[in-house]
Design a protein around this motif. Structure first.
Motif, short mmCIF file in Angstrom:
data_model
loop_
_atom_site.label_atom_id
_atom_site.label_comp_id
_atom_site.label_asym_id
_atom_site.label_seq_id
_atom_site.Cartn_x
_atom_site.Cartn_y
_atom_site.Cartn_z
N LYS A 1 0.80 -1.22 0.00
CA LYS A 1 0.00 0.00 0.00
C LYS A 1 0.84 1.28 0.00
N SER B 1 -6.15 3.15 2.90
CA SER B 1 -5.98 2.41 1.66
C SER B 1 -6.32 0.93 1.85
N TRP B 2 -5.87 0.36 2.96
CA TRP B 2 -6.22 -1.03 3.27
C TRP B 2 -7.74 -1.19 3.43
N ASP C 1 -3.50 7.31 6.41
CA ASP C 1 -3.75 7.12 4.97
C ASP C 1 -3.48 5.68 4.56
N TRP C 2 -2.45 5.08 5.15
CA TRP C 2 -2.10 3.69 4.86
C TRP C 2 -3.25 2.77 5.27
N GLN D 1 -0.96 4.36 -12.44
CA GLN D 1 -1.58 3.82 -11.23
C GLN D 1 -1.96 2.36 -11.43
N VAL E 1 -5.01 0.07 -7.44
CA VAL E 1 -5.54 1.21 -6.69
C VAL E 1 -6.77 0.79 -5.90
N SER E 2 -6.85 1.23 -4.64
CA SER E 2 -8.02 0.95 -3.82
C SER E 2 -9.22 1.75 -4.33
N ARG F 1 4.21 5.20 4.35
CA ARG F 1 3.04 6.08 4.17
C ARG F 1 2.48 6.54 5.52
N ARG G 1 -10.20 0.68 2.21
CA ARG G 1 -10.88 0.80 0.92
C ARG G 1 -10.65 -0.43 0.05
N TYR G 2 -9.43 -0.93 0.06
CA TYR G 2 -9.09 -2.11 -0.74
C TYR G 2 -9.95 -3.31 -0.35
#
Length: 200
Positions: free
Chosen positions: A16, A79-80, A75-76, A163, A166-167, A71, A82-83
Motif C-alpha cells: 500500500k 488504503s487497506w 492514509d495507509w 496507477q 488502486v483501492s 506512508r 478501501r481495498y
C-alpha cells in the motif's frame, strides 16, 4: 521487490505504498523482479536480511542498499480499508464492506486484531536487529517527487508511473478520538513515518 544488480540497489515493496506502480514502470529495467508469492514480493527487511541478502552476496554481488517507501499511518490504513471493501471480498473474513473506518482502525489498535484489520505493520516491515531501520534509503509516500527524483538519478532513467492496484475511491474520515487512540496505541507507526521525512 525489485533488484537492480549493477546499481547495487534493492527496492522493497511495502504494501500500500505504490510498490505495484513502481514495479510496472521499473520491471523492464530491473535485473530481478520478485512478484510471487506475496510473502516474497513483500518480503520485509528482516526476511530480506536473513534469506535474500546471503543469496545475493554468494552470487558475487556487494551488500545491496535497500530502499523503501512508507506512508502516513492513517492514509495507509485508509488504503487497506478501501481495498478490502471491494465486491469480490464480500462474505470473506477480510471484507470491510459493512464496517466503518472508525471500527476498522479501533480493531487495528488491538494486540490481536480480527482478520479484516490484520494488515501488518510498516514499522515491523522496516525494523531489524531489535529496532534498527533496515532500509538505507527511506522515503515518505507523500513526497513522491523525492522518490522519483532519487530513482531517476540512481538508475539514470526518466520515470513515468501509471496507477496500479488502486483501492476503490471513497471519502473517509477518522473521528478525532479514534485518531488519538491510534497515535497512542501505534506510536511506532508514526515514528517510522516521521523518520522517513528526515531521510534522503
Amino acid at each position: 521487490m525489485l533488484v537492480f544488480w549493477k546499481e547495487n540497489l534493492v527496492l522493497l515493496a511495502v504494501p500500500k505504498t505504490g510498490s505495484t506502480a513502481l514495479e510496472g514502470a521499473l520491471a523492464p529495467r530491473a535485473s530481478m523482479v520478485l512478484r510471487d508469492p506475496p510473502h516474497l514480493k513483500h518480503a520485509p527487511c528482516y526476511r530480506y536480511k536473513r534469506f535474500l541478502k546471503p543469496f545475493f552476496k554468494q552470487a558475487g554481488g556487494q551488500d545491496p542498499e535497500l530502499m523503501a517507501v512508507v506512508r502516513n499511518p492513517i492514509d495507509w490504513l485508509g488504503s487497506w480499508y478501501r481495498y478490502r471493501t471491494r465486491p469480490d471480498l464480500i462474505g470473506h473474513e477480510n471484507s470491510t464492506a459493512h464496517i466503518t473506518f472508525d471500527d476498522f482502525v479501533l480493531e487495528y489498535c488491538k494486540g490481536d486484531p480480527a482478520p479484516f484489520a490484520n494488515v501488518g505493520s510498516q514499522n515491523k516491515f522496516l525494523r531489524i536487529n531489535g529496532g534498527e531501520i533496515g532500509a538505507d534509503h527511506l522515503f515518505q509516500y507523500e513526497q513522491w517527487d523525492k522518490v522519483i527524483a532519487y530513482l531517476e538519478e540512481r538508475l539514470a532513467i526518466t520515470l513515468k508511473l501509471k496507477q496500479k492496484n488502486v483501492s476503490p475511491v471513497m471519502p473517509l474520515s477518522l473521528s478525532p478520538d479514534i485518531a488519538a487512540k491510534l497515535r497512542d496505541k501505534r506510536t511506532e507507526e508514526f515514528a517510522v513515518w516521521e523518520l522517513a521525512r528526515r531521510s534522503d
